[in-house]
Every structure is written in structure tokens, then in C-alpha cells.
Design a protein around this motif. Structure first.
Motif, PDB file in Angstrom:
ATOM      1  N   PRO A 175       5.251  10.270  -3.099  1.00  0.00           N
ATOM      2  CA  PRO A 175       5.767  10.404  -1.729  1.00  0.00           C
ATOM      3  C   PRO A 175       6.480  11.722  -1.464  1.00  0.00           C
ATOM      4  CG  PRO A 175       7.134   8.901  -2.993  1.00  0.00           C
ATOM      5  CD  PRO A 175       5.943   9.211  -3.852  1.00  0.00           C
ATOM      6  N   ASN A 208       1.578   5.568   0.635  1.00  0.00           N
ATOM      7  CA  ASN A 208       1.668   6.402   1.829  1.00  0.00           C
ATOM      8  C   ASN A 208       0.316   6.867   2.342  1.00  0.00           C
ATOM      9  OD1 ASN A 208       4.438   6.507   2.391  1.00  0.00           O
ATOM     10  ND2 ASN A 208       4.789   7.966   0.741  1.00  0.00           N
ATOM     11  N   GLN A 209      -0.597   7.222   1.433  1.00  0.00           N
ATOM     12  CA  GLN A 209      -1.898   7.746   1.852  1.00  0.00           C
ATOM     13  C   GLN A 209      -2.694   6.678   2.614  1.00  0.00           C
ATOM     14  OE1 GLN A 209      -0.555   8.515  -1.128  1.00  0.00           O
ATOM     15  NE2 GLN A 209      -0.192  10.654  -0.621  1.00  0.00           N
ATOM     16  N   LYS A 210      -2.687   5.459   2.111  1.00  0.00           N
ATOM     17  CA  LYS A 210      -3.457   4.395   2.745  1.00  0.00           C
ATOM     18  C   LYS A 210      -2.748   3.851   3.989  1.00  0.00           C
ATOM     19  CE  LYS A 210      -5.895   0.114   1.629  1.00  0.00           C
ATOM     20  NZ  LYS A 210      -6.303  -0.803   0.549  1.00  0.00           N
ATOM     21  N   ARG A 211      -1.428   3.730   3.899  1.00  0.00           N
ATOM     22  CA  ARG A 211      -0.670   3.100   4.970  1.00  0.00           C
ATOM     23  C   ARG A 211      -0.411   4.023   6.153  1.00  0.00           C
ATOM     24  NH1 ARG A 211       5.494   0.779   4.792  1.00  0.00           N
ATOM     25  NH2 ARG A 211       5.218  -0.940   6.239  1.00  0.00           N
ATOM     26  N   HIS A 212      -0.168   5.319   5.884  1.00  0.00           N
ATOM     27  CA  HIS A 212       0.210   6.253   6.946  1.00  0.00           C
ATOM     28  C   HIS A 212      -0.709   7.472   7.041  1.00  0.00           C
ATOM     29  CE1 HIS A 212       3.866   3.946   7.484  1.00  0.00           C
ATOM     30  NE2 HIS A 212       4.212   4.145   6.233  1.00  0.00           N
ATOM     31  N   ASN A 213      -1.783   7.481   6.275  1.00  0.00           N
ATOM     32  CA  ASN A 213      -2.731   8.600   6.295  1.00  0.00           C
ATOM     33  C   ASN A 213      -2.072   9.925   5.898  1.00  0.00           C
ATOM     34  OD1 ASN A 213      -4.991   7.053   7.161  1.00  0.00           O
ATOM     35  ND2 ASN A 213      -4.181   7.072   9.227  1.00  0.00           N
ATOM     36  N   PHE A 214      -1.124   9.881   4.950  1.00  0.00           N
ATOM     37  CA  PHE A 214      -0.520  11.113   4.444  1.00  0.00           C
ATOM     38  C   PHE A 214      -1.541  11.889   3.613  1.00  0.00           C
ATOM     39  CE2 PHE A 214       4.276   9.905   4.366  1.00  0.00           C
ATOM     40  CZ  PHE A 214       4.229   9.747   5.747  1.00  0.00           C
ATOM     41  N   TYR A 251       1.143  -3.615   4.302  1.00  0.00           N
ATOM     42  CA  TYR A 251       0.217  -3.011   5.259  1.00  0.00           C
ATOM     43  C   TYR A 251      -0.794  -4.049   5.724  1.00  0.00           C
ATOM     44  CZ  TYR A 251      -3.572   0.075   6.903  1.00  0.00           C
ATOM     45  OH  TYR A 251      -4.560   0.681   7.641  1.00  0.00           O
ATOM     46  N   SER A 309       0.829  -1.201   0.000  1.00  0.00           N
ATOM     47  CA  SER A 309       0.000   0.000   0.000  1.00  0.00           C
ATOM     48  C   SER A 309       0.864   1.252   0.000  1.00  0.00           C
ATOM     49  CB  SER A 309      -0.930   0.022   1.224  1.00  0.00           C
ATOM     50  OG  SER A 309      -1.768  -1.108   1.228  1.00  0.00           O
ATOM     51  N   LYS A 321      11.884   5.251   8.034  1.00  0.00           N
ATOM     52  CA  LYS A 321      11.190   6.274   7.239  1.00  0.00           C
ATOM     53  C   LYS A 321       9.837   5.735   6.790  1.00  0.00           C
ATOM     54  CE  LYS A 321      10.959  10.233   5.088  1.00  0.00           C
ATOM     55  NZ  LYS A 321      10.916  11.506   5.840  1.00  0.00           N
ATOM     56  N   ARG A 322       8.804   6.511   7.011  1.00  0.00           N
ATOM     57  CA  ARG A 322       7.452   6.070   6.639  1.00  0.00           C
ATOM     58  C   ARG A 322       7.279   6.191   5.125  1.00  0.00           C
ATOM     59  NH1 ARG A 322       3.146   9.039  10.269  1.00  0.00           N
ATOM     60  NH2 ARG A 322       4.406  10.842   9.693  1.00  0.00           N
TER      61      ARG A 322
END
Length: 209
Positions: A143, A122-128, A165, A120, A159-160
Motif C-alpha cells: 500500500p 488496494n489494486q483490486k478494491r480501488h484500482n491502484f 470488497y 481484497s 482512507k482507501r
């Protein structure tokens, strides 16, 4: 009940209390679990109880597994889990553990694997946040910068970024038991538990009173 039990997630729904407020609940099928082995400090160096859950056909087990279960005089079981205990005298080989060992109003901890989402971003995995969505933007879900330039000149560990995920063990603590159905071996708990429908769950008594 000093040791845990195994069960499966049936699904989620909601009920309404006397004030008309919606309460999210999870339905869990618990047990029956069987004591398949008793380990003592004298023989194994520590005290523990091994329990089994979920009956399966004989063809799905190896000969050593079948011999282990036959020694305990229990059905063919799919899952075996061990729990450390202080005193093994409370248990007997082949003993059955059911929802009758639980009480309405008790608080439990529920562990299970979360739903897997594969690889997944960044948006889905870390809510960026996403970038500008206008026509001229070239950075919608990219990213962006991932580190400094010359110094230190590398990406720091942790690093995120995008990656695997979900599908990891998670424990939800202090879920209250609202109802117990002894006939169908079902409990209703307040709140959500990890995983999708049918997920294997490990249920233990919480220290919360």
C-alpha cells in the motif's frame, strides 16, 4: 405498475441489431409475485403493499410465516418485500403479479447484491497502480504511505485501503426492456445487472420515458 417485482438473474449474452452491432443483454426471470399483505394508513399509519416471491417447501418456514401466508391464500414463499404506495385500492390480497405487468421498451431500475470478493487489496478494491516489478523492487503490491507523520499523526477516516470488497446493494438505473416472454416469465434487458447467476433482483419501473 406502481410497485416493484422480484426476480432472478439467469445470465448474460449478446444479440446483434440490424446494423450488426453487438448489444450486451441480461436475461431475468421475473415473478410470479403475490400480494401477501396490504397496509393502510388507518391501521398501520402508512400505505404499503407487501409482495412475496419464490416458492419453497413448508419445512423452511416458521409457523408465524406460514400463518401469515395462509391468511393471504398464497403459496409458501421465500422472499417478502414491502413497497410504499399512494393508493392501495388497486391491489387485492393474493393478487398475482407477472411479466404481463411490464411492457416492451419500458425502462426499469434493477437492484441486487454485487458479487462478493472477500478481503481484497488496494489494486483490486480501488484500482491502484502496482509498484515496479523489477527484481530489486520491494514494493510490488504494497500500500505504501498511508498518512502524514507528526501532524496529524493518525490515519484519517475513509482512507482507501485493503478491506471487504463487494457483496453490497447496488442499483442500475434506466435499463431498457428489449423482449418479454410471457410463457416463461422472462424479460431481456439491455446492459448488465448486479450479482452473479441466480442472484435475487428487485425490479421497479423507472421514471425515464
Amino acid at each position: 405498475m406502481p410497485i416493484g417485482m422480484l426476480g432472478n438473474k439467469v445470465g448474460m449474452t449478446q444479440i446483434f441489431d440490424e446494423n450488426g452491432l453487438a448489444i450486451p443483454i441480461t436475461i431475468i426471470k421475473v415473478g410470479p409475485c403475490y400480494v401477501t399483505q396490504i397496509k393502510t394508513k388507518l391501521n398501520e399509519g402508512y400505505n404499503a403493499i407487501q409482495i412475496g416471491y419464490a416458492k419453497i417447501a413448508q419445512k423452511h418456514l416458521t409457523k408465524p410465516e406460514l400463518g401469515h401466508l395462509e391468511k393471504a391464500n398464497v403459496p409458501n414463499l421465500k422472499h417478502l418485500v414491502e413497497y410504499r404506495v399512494d393508493n392501495v385500492d388497486e391491489f387485492t390480497l393474493g393478487q398475482s403479479l407477472t411479466v404481463e405487468n411490464l411492457e416492451k421498451g419500458q425502462f426499469i431500475n434493477v437492484s441486487g447484491k454485487t458479487i462478493g470478493h472477500g478481503f481484497s487489496g488496494n489494486q483490486k478494491r480501488h484500482n491502484f497502480k502496482i509498484g515496479p516489478m523489477s527484481h530489486g523492487s520491494k514494493n510490488h503490491r504494497a500500500p505504501g504511505s498511508i498518512g502524514a507523520g507528526t501532524s496529524p499523526g493518525r490515519v484519517l477516516p475513509g482512507k482507501r485501503m485493503a478491506g471487504h470488497y463487494g457483496n453490497r446493494k447496488q442499483t442500475i438505473k434506466n435499463l431498457q426492456i428489449l423482449e418479454i416472454d410471457n410463457e416463461d416469465s422472462i424479460i431481456i434487458v439491455k446492459g448488465s445487472v448486479p450479482g452473479k447467476v441466480g442472484n435475487l433482483l428487485n425490479i421497479s419501473i423507472s421514471s425515464k420515458k
